[in-house]
Design a protein around this motif. Structure first.
Motif, PDB file in Angstrom:
ATOM      1  N   VAL A 131       0.863  -1.175   0.000  1.00  0.00           N
ATOM      2  CA  VAL A 131       0.000   0.000   0.000  1.00  0.00           C
ATOM      3  C   VAL A 131       0.902   1.229   0.000  1.00  0.00           C
ATOM      4  CG1 VAL A 131      -1.533   1.409   1.431  1.00  0.00           C
ATOM      5  CG2 VAL A 131      -2.049  -0.997   1.053  1.00  0.00           C
ATOM      6  N   VAL A 132       0.672   2.135  -0.941  1.00  0.00           N
ATOM      7  CA  VAL A 132       1.457   3.367  -1.015  1.00  0.00           C
ATOM      8  C   VAL A 132       0.571   4.525  -0.562  1.00  0.00           C
ATOM      9  CG1 VAL A 132       2.775   4.942  -2.470  1.00  0.00           C
ATOM     10  CG2 VAL A 132       2.855   2.476  -2.912  1.00  0.00           C
ATOM     11  N   ALA A 133       1.029   5.239   0.468  1.00  0.00           N
ATOM     12  CA  ALA A 133       0.317   6.428   0.942  1.00  0.00           C
ATOM     13  C   ALA A 133       0.604   7.563  -0.029  1.00  0.00           C
ATOM     14  CB  ALA A 133       0.785   6.793   2.351  1.00  0.00           C
ATOM     15  N   MET A 134      -0.408   7.974  -0.794  1.00  0.00           N
ATOM     16  CA  MET A 134      -0.220   8.947  -1.867  1.00  0.00           C
ATOM     17  C   MET A 134      -0.852  10.287  -1.496  1.00  0.00           C
ATOM     18  SD  MET A 134      -0.900   6.562  -5.230  1.00  0.00           S
ATOM     19  CE  MET A 134      -0.293   7.840  -6.337  1.00  0.00           C
ATOM     20  N   SER A 135      -0.018  11.303  -1.346  1.00  0.00           N
ATOM     21  CA  SER A 135      -0.515  12.634  -1.009  1.00  0.00           C
ATOM     22  C   SER A 135      -0.919  13.427  -2.240  1.00  0.00           C
ATOM     23  CB  SER A 135       0.557  13.411  -0.248  1.00  0.00           C
ATOM     24  OG  SER A 135       1.650  13.704  -1.116  1.00  0.00           O
ATOM     25  N   GLY A 136      -0.523  12.947  -3.426  1.00  0.00           N
ATOM     26  CA  GLY A 136      -0.755  13.693  -4.656  1.00  0.00           C
ATOM     27  C   GLY A 136       0.449  14.499  -5.095  1.00  0.00           C
ATOM     28  N   GLY A 137       1.490  14.503  -4.273  1.00  0.00           N
ATOM     29  CA  GLY A 137       2.723  15.200  -4.620  1.00  0.00           C
ATOM     30  C   GLY A 137       3.664  14.314  -5.420  1.00  0.00           C
ATOM     31  N   VAL A 138       4.780  14.890  -5.831  1.00  0.00           N
ATOM     32  CA  VAL A 138       5.709  14.160  -6.691  1.00  0.00           C
ATOM     33  C   VAL A 138       6.388  13.017  -5.944  1.00  0.00           C
ATOM     34  CG1 VAL A 138       7.617  15.767  -6.259  1.00  0.00           C
ATOM     35  CG2 VAL A 138       7.600  14.410  -8.355  1.00  0.00           C
ATOM     36  N   ASP A 139       6.675  13.175  -4.664  1.00  0.00           N
ATOM     37  CA  ASP A 139       7.440  12.161  -3.930  1.00  0.00           C
ATOM     38  C   ASP A 139       6.683  10.836  -3.828  1.00  0.00           C
ATOM     39  OD1 ASP A 139       9.510  14.024  -3.460  1.00  0.00           O
ATOM     40  OD2 ASP A 139       8.442  14.815  -1.730  1.00  0.00           O
ATOM     41  N   SER A 140       5.488  10.868  -3.264  1.00  0.00           N
ATOM     42  CA  SER A 140       4.732   9.623  -3.114  1.00  0.00           C
ATOM     43  C   SER A 140       4.290   9.077  -4.465  1.00  0.00           C
ATOM     44  CB  SER A 140       3.522   9.837  -2.203  1.00  0.00           C
ATOM     45  OG  SER A 140       2.685  10.866  -2.681  1.00  0.00           O
TER      46      SER A 140
END
Length: 377
Positions: free
Chosen positions: A19-28
């Motif tokens: 599971v990848v915690a995705m903030s919507g930024g480039v890093d995640s």
């Protein structure tokens, strides 16, 4: 014995759910795209942390509406499932309410640490386990390394991007489950290059700034909205007892502040203490800000030696008392009831209750834990 994959599991990437915690930024986004390209069974999750239409939200902030859209586009590009979870109530109860109360009490809280500790690395991590994921990955710049005894937390390879100060409260159980694929990168430019290689729409997206739910960095405005009428006026008092003026609420001041005091000329004066109970802002000369003794509580310890086994006369460590300052030499001494005291080799200015004090090994980059700075007795 089967060879370990890049996430440390003895099975094929296709058989490893992450599971990848995705903030919507480039890093995640890069983390999710990279793992998907390596063949992992990726599930992207984005948290809705506050009402997008509320005055607290700001355009371009972490986990706001645009960010959810961007995370979804990355998932579509890389062909993995993506879910949005409503964590608004959890975020308000675990992070925002404490932030407001701490400011009203004269502290200087760091809600990003509480968000990692209580929302992302607790509630979301449990959700990842419910989804039968082998691990959870994030876009934080910090390194997880396999040590001789257990998984270890280390500073990022790029000191400019290192986020260890904000992740000191990560427990050993959480660290065993978490992965940080970007921690070894030498610069943010490398991350953006990877984003472009994967064809991600967020490759050039600016980094989020300030606290996600604080518009334009105005903490006082948010607190006044959350706790109407709670900011009461009071006196600005010199250390020697002289009343120099009046203020419109302790929440408008922070330790170390010089500008905006409204007390006229004379010697340069700084905020050296906030007495919320007496509604007093106490000021003094710059040298009054310096201290070598830092009392802390609510300690999280992830060193090899047990906390209770630390030497009675103290352990040599490096510590950070501000996210923007490098680690400095200090001695850590255990106290009673989960408290401790840090004695700095050289005095630091502007240390404030509510901030974090993070411990590092005296040599190398390992994070040993940390605690919260409390008011001196």
């Amino acid at each position: 014995m089967a060879e370990l994959n890049s996430l440390g599991f003895a099975k094929a990437p296709a058989d490893t759910r992450v599971v990848v915690a995705m903030s919507g930024g480039v890093d995640s986004s890069v983390v999710a795209a990279q793992l998907a390209s390596e063949g992992y069974d990726v599930v992207g999750v984005t948290l809705q942390l506050y009402d997008h239409g509320a005055a607290l939200a700001k355009k371009g902030a972490c986990c706001a509406g645009r960010d959810i859209h961007d995370a979804r586009r990355v998932a579509e590009t890389m062909a993995f499932p993506h879910y949005v979870l409503d964590y608004e109530n959890k975020f308000r109860e675990s992070v925002i309410d404490e932030f407001a109360d701490a400011y009203l009490a004269g502290a200087t809280p760091i809600p990003c640490i509480r968000c990692n500790e209580r929302v992302k690395f607790r509630d979301l991590l449990e959700t990842a386990k419910d989804l039968d994921a082998d691990c959870m990955a994030t876009g934080h710049y910090i390194q997880r390394k396999a040590g001789p005894q257990k998984a270890e937390l280390h500073r990022a390879a790029d000191p400019e991007r290192d986020q260890s100060y904000f992740l000191f409260s990560t427990t050993q159980e959480q660290l065993d489950y978490l992965r940080f694929p970007l921690g070894h990168l030498k610069s943010k430019a490398e991350t953006r290059t990877l984003a472009a290689q994967y064809g991600l729409s967020v490759a050039d997206k600016p980094d989020s700034q300030d606290i996600c739910f604080v518009p334009n960095g105005s903490y006082a405005a948010v607190i006044e909205k959350l706790r109407p009428g709670a900011a009461e006026p009071g006196e600005i008092v010199h250390l020697d007892g002289r009343v120099l003026g009046a203020h419109r609420g302790v929440i408008h001041y922070t330790i170390g502040q010089r500008r905006g005091l409204g007390i006229g000329g004379g010697e340069p004066l700084y905020v050296v203490k906030l007495d919320a109970d007496a509604r007093r802002v106490i000021v003094g000369p710059k040298e009054a800000l310096a201290t070598r003794t830092v009392p802390i509580h609510q300690i999280n310890w992830i060193g090899d030696r047990e906390w209770d086994a630390l030497p009675d006369d103290g352990a040599e460590v490096l510590v950070k008392v501000r996210s923007t300052r490098p680690p400095r030499e200090a001695v850590l001494r255990r106290g009673a009831d989960g408290t401790a005291e840090v004695e700095l080799a050289l005095a630091e200015e502007g240390i404030a209750p509510g901030q974090a004090c993070v411990f590092y090994a005296p040599e190398g980059s390992r994070v040993l834990g940390g605690g919260w700075i409390r008011a001196a007795a």
